[in-house]
Design an enzyme around this catalytic site. Structure first.
Site, PDB file in Angstrom:
ATOM      1  N   HIS A  27      -9.757   1.480   4.811  1.00 52.81           N
ATOM      2  CA  HIS A  27      -8.376   1.774   5.494  1.00 52.81           C
ATOM      3  C   HIS A  27      -8.515   2.677   6.674  1.00 52.81           C
ATOM      4  O   HIS A  27      -9.380   3.582   6.613  1.00 52.81           O
ATOM      5  CB  HIS A  27      -7.332   2.353   4.390  1.00 52.81           C
ATOM      6  CG  HIS A  27      -6.035   2.132   5.017  1.00 52.81           C
ATOM      7  ND1 HIS A  27      -5.547   3.219   6.050  1.00 52.81           N
ATOM      8  CD2 HIS A  27      -5.078   1.111   4.867  1.00 52.81           C
ATOM      9  CE1 HIS A  27      -4.280   2.828   6.228  1.00 52.81           C
ATOM     10  NE2 HIS A  27      -3.837   1.618   5.810  1.00 52.81           N
ATOM     11  N   GLY A  62       2.332   2.700  10.795  1.00 50.86           N
ATOM     12  CA  GLY A  62       3.141   3.833  10.637  1.00 50.86           C
ATOM     13  C   GLY A  62       4.229   4.203  11.704  1.00 50.86           C
ATOM     14  O   GLY A  62       4.465   5.558  11.871  1.00 50.86           O
ATOM     15  N   GLU A  85      -5.277  -4.522  10.862  1.00 47.60           N
ATOM     16  CA  GLU A  85      -4.382  -3.493  11.012  1.00 47.60           C
ATOM     17  C   GLU A  85      -4.645  -2.919  12.302  1.00 47.60           C
ATOM     18  O   GLU A  85      -5.699  -1.817  12.156  1.00 47.60           O
ATOM     19  CB  GLU A  85      -4.548  -2.328   9.920  1.00 47.60           C
ATOM     20  CG  GLU A  85      -4.025  -3.177   8.349  1.00 47.60           C
ATOM     21  CD  GLU A  85      -3.202  -2.182   7.577  1.00 47.60           C
ATOM     22  OE1 GLU A  85      -2.373  -2.348   7.138  1.00 47.60           O
ATOM     23  OE2 GLU A  85      -4.041  -1.030   7.306  1.00 47.60           O
ATOM     24  N   SER A 134       3.176  -1.570  10.551  1.00 45.63           N
ATOM     25  CA  SER A 134       4.877  -1.575  10.637  1.00 45.63           C
ATOM     26  C   SER A 134       5.305  -2.808  10.431  1.00 45.63           C
ATOM     27  O   SER A 134       6.274  -3.558  11.181  1.00 45.63           O
ATOM     28  CB  SER A 134       4.935  -1.189  12.212  1.00 45.63           C
ATOM     29  OG  SER A 134       4.598   0.138  12.473  1.00 45.63           O
ATOM     30  N   GLU A 187      -6.789   4.846   7.784  1.00 46.33           N
ATOM     31  CA  GLU A 187      -6.810   6.531   7.538  1.00 46.33           C
ATOM     32  C   GLU A 187      -8.059   6.921   6.555  1.00 46.33           C
ATOM     33  O   GLU A 187      -8.202   8.149   6.542  1.00 46.33           O
ATOM     34  CB  GLU A 187      -5.378   6.510   6.528  1.00 46.33           C
ATOM     35  CG  GLU A 187      -4.143   6.362   7.321  1.00 46.33           C
ATOM     36  CD  GLU A 187      -3.286   5.810   6.567  1.00 46.33           C
ATOM     37  OE1 GLU A 187      -2.912   5.758   5.271  1.00 46.33           O
ATOM     38  OE2 GLU A 187      -1.962   5.155   7.344  1.00 46.33           O
ATOM     39  N   GLY A 191       2.887  -0.825   4.470  1.00 48.00           N
ATOM     40  CA  GLY A 191       2.890   0.528   4.036  1.00 48.00           C
ATOM     41  C   GLY A 191       4.548   1.165   3.913  1.00 48.00           C
ATOM     42  O   GLY A 191       5.183   0.710   3.002  1.00 48.00           O
ATOM     43  N   ASN A 249       0.839  -1.164  -0.075  1.00 51.49           N
ATOM     44  CA  ASN A 249       0.008   0.182  -0.016  1.00 51.49           C
ATOM     45  C   ASN A 249       0.783   1.245   0.148  1.00 51.49           C
ATOM     46  O   ASN A 249       1.400   1.598   1.032  1.00 51.49           O
ATOM     47  CB  ASN A 249      -0.891   0.076   1.021  1.00 51.49           C
ATOM     48  CG  ASN A 249      -1.631   1.315   1.564  1.00 51.49           C
ATOM     49  OD1 ASN A 249      -1.832   2.042   0.393  1.00 51.49           O
ATOM     50  ND2 ASN A 249      -2.308   1.306   2.513  1.00 51.49           N
ATOM     51  N   TRP A 250       1.195   2.009  -1.056  1.00 52.19           N
ATOM     52  CA  TRP A 250       1.780   2.868  -1.302  1.00 52.19           C
ATOM     53  C   TRP A 250       1.269   4.424  -0.878  1.00 52.19           C
ATOM     54  O   TRP A 250       2.159   5.234  -0.575  1.00 52.19           O
ATOM     55  CB  TRP A 250       2.326   3.129  -2.775  1.00 52.19           C
ATOM     56  CG  TRP A 250       3.320   2.223  -3.311  1.00 52.19           C
ATOM     57  CD1 TRP A 250       3.961   1.040  -2.834  1.00 52.19           C
ATOM     58  CD2 TRP A 250       3.643   2.138  -4.737  1.00 52.19           C
ATOM     59  NE1 TRP A 250       4.885   0.410  -3.401  1.00 52.19           N
ATOM     60  CE2 TRP A 250       4.554   0.973  -4.797  1.00 52.19           C
ATOM     61  CE3 TRP A 250       3.389   2.709  -5.828  1.00 52.19           C
ATOM     62  CZ2 TRP A 250       5.163   0.675  -6.052  1.00 52.19           C
ATOM     63  CZ3 TRP A 250       3.647   2.442  -6.992  1.00 52.19           C
ATOM     64  CH2 TRP A 250       4.927   1.395  -7.220  1.00 52.19           C
ATOM     65  N   LYS A 251       0.088   4.158  -0.292  1.00 54.65           N
ATOM     66  CA  LYS A 251      -0.619   5.383   0.298  1.00 54.65           C
ATOM     67  C   LYS A 251      -0.448   6.600  -0.772  1.00 54.65           C
ATOM     68  O   LYS A 251      -0.379   6.579  -2.178  1.00 54.65           O
ATOM     69  CB  LYS A 251      -0.215   5.721   1.483  1.00 54.65           C
ATOM     70  CG  LYS A 251      -0.201   4.546   2.493  1.00 54.65           C
ATOM     71  CD  LYS A 251      -0.251   4.588   3.872  1.00 54.65           C
ATOM     72  CE  LYS A 251      -0.377   3.421   4.778  1.00 54.65           C
ATOM     73  NZ  LYS A 251      -0.088   3.568   6.117  1.00 54.65           N
TER      74      LYS A 251
HETATM   75  P1  13P Z   1       2.921   0.863   7.818  1.00 52.35           P
HETATM   76  O1  13P Z   1       3.379  -0.398   7.202  1.00 52.35           O
HETATM   77  O2  13P Z   1       3.565   2.156   7.104  1.00 52.35           O
HETATM   78  O3  13P Z   1       2.676   0.807   9.395  1.00 52.35           O
HETATM   79  O4  13P Z   1       1.350   0.865   7.046  1.00 52.35           O
HETATM   80  C1  13P Z   1       0.648   0.143   7.345  1.00 52.35           C
HETATM   81  C2  13P Z   1      -0.786   0.466   6.612  1.00 52.35           C
HETATM   82  O5  13P Z   1      -1.231   0.972   6.661  1.00 52.35           O
HETATM   83  C3  13P Z   1      -0.715  -0.583   5.292  1.00 52.35           C
HETATM   84  O6  13P Z   1      -2.183  -0.330   4.814  1.00 52.35           O
END
Ligand code: 13P
Length: 269
Positions: free
Chosen positions: A115, A193, A187, A233, A117, A254, A25-27
């Site tokens: 998600h 993150g 998650e 993470s 976010e 992420g 997931n590159w966001k």
């Molecule tokens: P991180 O791997 O940066 O913690 O993000 C996880 C995430 O939100 C994947 O969708």
């Protein structure tokens, strides 16, 4: 019919019978030129055998989807294309939104839905998540449904209830045939993150709770087919600990997926 893009050489996990799925997931990172570069580099560092054990999906921002579709097709790369979101309506006056049929036309296989976010910053409710799950299946793609408790909810001992509510609300309307095709990403919001993942016991417990929701609605046969990812993470050092868990079939990555070499090491772990 949901599009099945399982590589002929992809082997299920002999322990569970399920196909592993590791997703990047590159966001909101990488313009389309950077996306091409990162995908080419990932393809360069992976060995042919790496694709035999795990399906790999890449979820770039919308603007990168078309160039990556062309790259993956023309170079016959063995990646599944994924999106990070979609609208629940197929078309209409929804300025700035992208629909599931549009993604499907780009050969998108997986769409991340709900998600944390998006729940947090864009006020997506369980009802909206449910509508998106329906839209994704309607366009012959597979949703990756994200669920997870916040730090405060965990402190209050509400983890199990939150997971049950989020999962049940997102999938309860599905037929057993579609239910078993779901991918759910557990998650924990507090682990995203931050560089501090959940410990494997907590990840297993969360994943088992997710699976139990499917079992109580549709029974063991359906529940045993649902694929569950852990996210939060994940890095090359902890990936194997999660992949060994009974109920974890993959990872949603992420930060560590932004570096093709570290994402490749996660796949190889
Ligand atoms: P991180 O791997 O940066 O913690 O993000 C996880 C995430 O939100 C994947 O969708």
């Amino acid at each position: 019919m949901v599009k099945e893009k399982h590589d002929m050489e992809l082997r299920p996990n002999p322990r569970t019978g399920r196909y592993r799925l590791i997703s990047a997931n590159w966001k909101m990172n990488f313009n389309h030129l950077e996306a091409i570069q990162a995908t080419q580099k990932l393809s360069f560092v992976l060995r042919p055998a790496d694709y035999s054990y795990t399906e790999i999906s890449i979820h770039p921002p919308f603007t990168d989807l078309r160039p990556l579709q062309l790259l993956i097709d023309s170079d016959r790369m063995r990646f599944s294309l994924g999106a990070q979101n979609c609208h629940f309506e197929p078309h209409g006056a929804f300025t700035g939104e992208v629909s599931a049929p549009m993604l499907s036309r780009l050969n998108v296989t997986y769409v991340i839905v709900g998600h944390s976010e998006r729940r947090q910053h864009f006020f997506e409710t369980d009802d909206i998540v449910r509508a998106k799950v329906e839209a994704v299946f309607h366009s012959q793609m597979t949703p990756i449904i994200c669920v997870g408790e916040t730090f405060d909810e965990r402190q209050r001992g509400e983890t199990e209830r939150i997971l049950q509510t989020q999962v049940d609300s997102a999938v309860s309307f599905l037929s057993p045939e579609l239910a078993e095709r779901c991918v759910v990403a557990y998650e924990p919001v507090w682990a995203i993150g931050r560089g501090a993942s959940a410990n494997p016991d907590d990840a297993q417990q969360g994943a088992a709770t997710v699976r139990s929701v499917f079992e109580s609605r549709w029974g063991k046969a359906v529940a045993s087919k649902v694929r569950i990812q852990y996210g939060g993470s994940v890095n090359p050092a902890n990936a194997a600990d999660f992949m060994q868990l009974d109920d974890v079939d993959g990872l949603l990555v992420g930060t560590a997926a932004l570096d093709p070499e570290s994402f490749a090491r996660i796949i190889q772990a």
